[in-house]
Design an enzyme around this catalytic site. Structure first.
Site, mmCIF file in Angstrom:
data_model
loop_
_atom_site.group_PDB
_atom_site.id
_atom_site.type_symbol
_atom_site.label_atom_id
_atom_site.label_comp_id
_atom_site.label_asym_id
_atom_site.label_seq_id
_atom_site.Cartn_x
_atom_site.Cartn_y
_atom_site.Cartn_z
ATOM 1 N N SER A 59 0.825 -1.205 0.000
ATOM 2 C CA SER A 59 0.000 0.000 0.000
ATOM 3 C C SER A 59 0.863 1.260 0.000
ATOM 4 O O SER A 59 1.703 1.436 -0.875
ATOM 5 C CB SER A 59 -0.957 -0.040 1.203
ATOM 6 O OG SER A 59 -1.996 0.905 1.054
ATOM 7 N N LYS B 299 -22.008 15.736 8.584
ATOM 8 C CA LYS B 299 -20.947 16.048 9.537
ATOM 9 C C LYS B 299 -20.490 14.814 10.310
ATOM 10 O O LYS B 299 -19.320 14.663 10.640
ATOM 11 C CB LYS B 299 -21.431 17.124 10.513
ATOM 12 C CG LYS B 299 -20.393 17.574 11.528
ATOM 13 C CD LYS B 299 -19.189 18.185 10.847
ATOM 14 C CE LYS B 299 -18.155 18.656 11.860
ATOM 15 N NZ LYS B 299 -16.948 19.181 11.216
#
Length: 261
Positions: free
Chosen positions: A132, A184
């Site tokens: 990764s 949010k």
């Protein structure tokens, strides 16, 4: 008396000239000895420390941390730039043993690797794992060394979100959230994602992954189809498909620096 004074002055001047010659001669010898000592010391230091080994071990994160399972981008970047600017350093070996980490932190390290590459060779030595984000930084090196069973690749982005809402419901626990915008608390573990939120987060992951894949393709010249499924890849197969250059350990990478400088 005038004659005597002149004779005394002549003798004193002669003595002074001899003194200056003696001091100049002794000073020259001392300077030569000091120069020889300094040159010998520099040669010794140069031979002993001609390769700078910088370790990237643990999860890659932003910040000035090193150790306890984390490799900080600021710390790694500072080490890279210091080695790049050190006239006694012939080349740099990045010893990478990491499962990856933050894409943003990897991007910061990449900039510092590119800075170092403009000044001297940068070679990566992969340990047991360089996947990764750890592969992302490795792909910017001049040469990549790995072991046959090094686990590498996994070229992509992942975002794991936990949902404890069912467990909380079973326990009779409710959570009230006051928020200024609809999304949010989009990654809150206290509720499930809505379909629109899942679609939005997937878009973010895809955008990040696209930057990663495109960069690896540019650095390594590999075909997209080989890496876009983000699977982990063994070191020997990674060499076959162009993600790795050479098989070898840390010391092989160190010994190879002189060949690329």
């Amino acid at each position: 008396m005038g004659w005597l004074t002149e004779e005394v002055d002549r003798i004193n001047r002669k003595r002074m000239r001899r003194g200056w010659i003696k001091y100049f001669f002794l000073g020259g010898i001392t300077a030569l000895i000091l120069a020889a000592i300094i040159i010998a010391a520099l040669l010794t230091v140069s031979e002993e420390f001609s390769v700078s080994v910088i370790r990237v071990e643990g999860t890659i994160v932003s910040g000035n941390v090193n150790g306890n399972g984390y490799a900080g981008s600021e710390y790694i970047g500072r080490e890279l730039r210091a080695a790049a600017d050190d006239p006694l350093v012939e080349g740099i070996v990045l010893r990478v043993n990491s499962p990856g980490g933050s894409p943003a932190a990897a991007q910061e390290i990449v900039r510092d690797i590119d800075y170092a590459k403009e000044r001297k060779p940068v070679i990566v030595s992969m340990g047991e794992m360089a996947t990764s984000a750890a592969y992302h930084i490795s792909s910017h090196a001049d040469v990549i060394y790995a072991n046959p069973d090094t686990m590498t690749g996994s070229i992509g982005t992942i975002w794991t979100i936990f949902d404890y809402s069912k467990s909380l419901e079973d326990e009779g626990v409710s959570v009230d959230v006051l928020k200024s915008g609809e999304k949010k608390d989009i990654t809150s573990p206290y509720r499930s994602l809505t379909d629109s939120e899942r679609e939005y987060l997937q878009e973010l992951v895809n955008q990040s992954s696209e930057i990663f894949i495109t960069d690896v393709m540019e650095q390594r010249g590999v075909n997209r189809s080989i890496i876009e499924d983000a699977r982990p890849i063994r070191g020997d197969y990674a060499k076959n498909i162009g993600l790795v250059d050479e098989m070898g350990n840390l010391f092989d990478a160190i010994n190879a620096v002189s060949g690329y400088s």
